[in-house]
Design an enzyme around this catalytic site. Sequence first.
Site, short mmCIF file in Angstrom:
data_model
loop_
_atom_site.label_atom_id
_atom_site.label_comp_id
_atom_site.label_asym_id
_atom_site.label_seq_id
_atom_site.Cartn_x
_atom_site.Cartn_y
_atom_site.Cartn_z
CB CYS A 21 -0.96 -0.01 1.18
SG CYS A 21 -2.30 -1.20 0.99
CG ASP A 54 -16.69 4.51 3.95
OD1 ASP A 54 -15.93 3.69 4.49
OD2 ASP A 54 -17.71 4.96 4.50
CG ASP A 55 -12.51 1.45 4.30
OD1 ASP A 55 -11.30 1.70 4.15
OD2 ASP A 55 -13.14 1.70 5.34
CG ASP A 72 -6.41 -2.37 -2.18
OD1 ASP A 72 -5.28 -2.20 -2.65
OD2 ASP A 72 -6.83 -1.76 -1.18
N GLY A 143 -11.30 -13.20 -13.32
CA GLY A 143 -10.43 -12.03 -13.22
C GLY A 143 -9.97 -11.56 -14.58
CG HIS A 144 -8.53 -8.25 -17.39
ND1 HIS A 144 -8.87 -8.80 -18.61
CD2 HIS A 144 -7.76 -7.17 -17.66
CE1 HIS A 144 -8.34 -8.08 -19.58
NE2 HIS A 144 -7.66 -7.08 -19.04
CB SER A 145 -4.11 -11.74 -16.72
OG SER A 145 -4.49 -12.41 -17.91
CG ASP A 231 -9.04 -1.10 5.68
OD1 ASP A 231 -9.32 0.01 5.19
OD2 ASP A 231 -8.79 -2.09 4.98
#
Length: 352
Positions: A21, A54-55, A72, A143-145, A231
């Site tokens: 992060c 917000d998260d 994320d 997903g994606h790549s 968080d």
Amino acid sequence: MSEAQVMPEIKLTQLSHGGGCGCKIAPSLLQEILGVAKQKLPFANLMVGTETSDDAAVYRLNDQQAIIATTDFFMPIVDDPFDFGRIAATNALSDVYAMGGTPIMALAIVGMPISRLPVETIRSILQGGEAVCEAAGIPLAGGHSIDSVEPIYGLVAIGIVHPERLKKNSGAQAGDKLILGKGLGVGVLATAFKKGMLTAEAYAQMIATTTQLNAVGSELSGLQAVHALTDVTGFGLLGHLLELCRGSGLAANLEFGRVPVLSGALPLAQQGIGPGAIERNLASYGHEVDFSPQLENWQRRVLADAQTSGGLLVAVAPEGAEEVLSAFRHAGFMQAEIIGTMQRGATRVTVS
């Protein structure tokens, strides 16, 4: 692949300019970029959008269900591919828990330098993410790549929450106690690791805290005394607390002596070790923080240390604080501690 074609061993952290992060865009620059966009949009069922930083986004489906959606991803914080996948996935799911929700599904976000990383390494990163999703009881459903210059991994996380149990970062009330679920210092440990200064014990501590799911957030959402939840990640404790202050229209007091710091990070922080994100964070919001003159520089810095997969930060009515602490400790968060209070006043943080 023949022996001549075997790729040389490459450390993941050598392929990225940042890690975890700590890769986040600085808070002040992000605010400048999103300043125009952060307006309430006219969608009646959009319970949480961009207006309070917000998260996750939250959309009401009906009186009993709301969908939580977040994403994320980041570059490696460690060299072990399986652990990198675990950390990134744990961090992504945390945003669902930080809204008081329960994850139900995830999608993988994968960007890898295909010409520089062996297939086995990339596969191990994905397996790390799958292991965390399995621990959370959810499918990693797709997903994606892309082929990218630096290795990137993370998740799109989808969760669900009862609309009345949703916990925003904007609901804190004057007098609330602030409770932090994990110790600070992940950015310090990650920087020491890249410098070859981290002991095996401190590395194990870093892996343990960054792969500990914040699933207790789902339990906390059922406590009426819990008024706000978020968080702590790339903007550091101070940055995310300031977001809570702005959203709630309140000030906050922190007692540094009560803020948990990971034992492995403490001596390193005292030596001034930490990621560049600390300076970027303090440059972005330092003018909104009043530090006690008794605080040393390392203490100020650790409060702005970029956390990867950090702890939950809870604003709870005083009478509910012990119940929240009990929930944390029952879930294995032994460093959870009351670190301050919310109060009426301008949106600032005072650290004593």
